[in-house]
Design an enzyme around this catalytic site. Structure first.
Site, mmCIF file in Angstrom:
data_model
loop_
_atom_site.group_PDB
_atom_site.id
_atom_site.type_symbol
_atom_site.label_atom_id
_atom_site.label_comp_id
_atom_site.label_asym_id
_atom_site.label_seq_id
_atom_site.Cartn_x
_atom_site.Cartn_y
_atom_site.Cartn_z
ATOM 1 N N HIS A 125 0.814 -1.224 0.000
ATOM 2 C CA HIS A 125 0.000 0.000 0.000
ATOM 3 C C HIS A 125 0.845 1.272 0.000
ATOM 4 O O HIS A 125 0.294 2.368 -0.164
ATOM 5 C CB HIS A 125 -0.929 0.036 1.218
ATOM 6 C CG HIS A 125 -1.998 -1.010 1.211
ATOM 7 N ND1 HIS A 125 -2.832 -1.214 0.139
ATOM 8 C CD2 HIS A 125 -2.368 -1.920 2.154
ATOM 9 C CE1 HIS A 125 -3.674 -2.201 0.412
ATOM 10 N NE2 HIS A 125 -3.402 -2.649 1.624
ATOM 11 N N ASP A 162 -3.053 -10.578 -2.441
ATOM 12 C CA ASP A 162 -3.599 -10.044 -1.191
ATOM 13 C C ASP A 162 -5.048 -9.628 -1.430
ATOM 14 O O ASP A 162 -5.414 -9.215 -2.535
ATOM 15 C CB ASP A 162 -2.774 -8.838 -0.759
ATOM 16 C CG ASP A 162 -3.074 -8.355 0.651
ATOM 17 O OD1 ASP A 162 -2.272 -8.636 1.550
ATOM 18 O OD2 ASP A 162 -4.105 -7.674 0.830
ATOM 19 N N HIS A 164 -6.542 -7.081 -0.385
ATOM 20 C CA HIS A 164 -6.621 -5.638 -0.592
ATOM 21 C C HIS A 164 -5.769 -5.252 -1.800
ATOM 22 O O HIS A 164 -4.664 -5.764 -1.982
ATOM 23 C CB HIS A 164 -6.107 -4.889 0.646
ATOM 24 C CG HIS A 164 -6.862 -5.211 1.894
ATOM 25 N ND1 HIS A 164 -6.445 -6.188 2.781
ATOM 26 C CD2 HIS A 164 -8.011 -4.706 2.399
ATOM 27 C CE1 HIS A 164 -7.300 -6.266 3.788
ATOM 28 N NE2 HIS A 164 -8.264 -5.380 3.576
ATOM 29 N N ASP A 246 -4.802 -12.789 3.284
ATOM 30 C CA ASP A 246 -6.016 -12.327 3.952
ATOM 31 C C ASP A 246 -7.273 -12.573 3.126
ATOM 32 O O ASP A 246 -8.375 -12.192 3.543
ATOM 33 C CB ASP A 246 -5.910 -10.852 4.351
ATOM 34 C CG ASP A 246 -5.220 -9.988 3.318
ATOM 35 O OD1 ASP A 246 -4.890 -10.498 2.226
ATOM 36 O OD2 ASP A 246 -5.001 -8.801 3.603
#
Length: 309
Positions: A125, A162, A164, A246
């Site tokens: 991120h 991931d 996200h 995740d």
């Protein structure tokens, strides 16, 4: 198949507030499962500290210097609602950078066929000039750029599963024709980027957003029908994996509802592709994964696949 595991105890010293999902126990869980006898054949190395020159391959110098100077001597400082620094954060982050680069060098030099970097905090991120979503520097992007600079490879790809979206990696590679970024991720979900129409200036960004509860079949279809064909066409000479776990069904932060074996499956798919264009070279860098049991199961499936077992 020779697989290198890179880690360092400094990853335990990045402290987060009580109840924060990105916590040192994640590293203890990974170390526990990879300490089992079935992983005895892994090569193991400690992550060295990376240099600021490496970080500047992907991040603005002003941002790098600001982050270095605000690292606290005691307590926690908050950079946003999700992202904080403790006295041990800087070393953990820089060993995350150094570990990703050391793993890349081992794979590029032929010392190892592939590698898994088990460090925290995560990185995907972190944008060119700001931290975000538990992340400070983008280790996967730095590793890919370092491989280009040191070994002269023409094309590298970062593949991110991931749950996200890796807005940071997308930001860093948006205008770079020599880098491909591919991502499956849940939408709507933090950070809100990653729509299929976000393709970069050179059509080298490949986003395959998934809806809540899409599960294994749609995750695998996204790879089979979109990501793997685009990667094959791009023919990367190195694949770096942003390995976030995740999307596992146990994870508290999302609900795509994958099983551990989905991560084994996608790892084998990427290994097959890397065998065709990259001499088998894969470097995997840990990102998310916040349920400890789900993280252990998923890491075990991923590393088992890397080992060719």
């Amino acid at each position: 198949m020779t697989t290198l595991l890179v880690s360092h105890p400094a990853s335990l010293d990045h402290l987060t507030p009580p109840g924060h999902p990105e916590r040192p126990d994640r590293m203890r869980a990974v170390a526990q499962v990879l300490g089992e006898s079935r992983f005895d054949t892994l090569l193991r190395e400690e992550a060295p500290e990376g240099s600021l020159d490496l970080v500047r391959l992907c991040h603005d110098e002003r941002y790098v210097e600001e982050l270095r100077h605000i690292a606290p001597d005691k307590g926690l400082i908050y950079l946003d609602g999700d992202t904080s620094m403790s006295p041990g954060t800087w070393e953990a982050v820089m060993r995350g950078v150094g570990g990703a680069v050391a793993a890349t060098e081992a794979v590029m030099s032929g010392k190892a066929d592939n590698a898994f970097v088990a460090m925290r905090p995560p990185g995907h991120h972190a944008e060119i000039n700001r931290p975000m979503g538990f992340c400070f520097f983008d280790h996967a992007a730095i590793a890919a750029r370092h491989a280009q600079r040191k070994y002269g490879i023409a094309r590298a790809a970062v593949v991110d599963f991931d749950v996200h979206h890796g807005n940071g990696t997308q930001d860093i590679f948006w205008a770079d024709a020599t880098m491909m970024y591919c991502s499956t991720h849940q939408m709507p979900l933090f950070p809100g980027t990653g729509a299929s129409g976000e393709r970069g200036e050179h059509d080298t960004i490949v986003n395959a957003p998934l809806a809540p509860n899409d599960g294994s079949a749609r995750f695998r279809a996204a790879f089979d029908n979109l990501i793997l064909p685009q990667l094959t066409k791009f023919a990367p000479e190195l694949i770096v994996v942003s390995a976030g776990f995740d999307a596992h069904r146990r994870d508290p932060l999302a609900n795509i509802n994958l099983d551990a074996e989905d991560f084994g499956w996608v790892t084998r798919k990427l290994m097959d592709l890397a065998g065709k264009s990259a001499g088998g070279r894969i470097v995997s860098v840990l990102e998310g994964g916040y349920d400890l049991q789900g993280l252990k199961e998923s890491v075990a499936a991923h590393v088992t696949a890397l080992m060719g077992a």
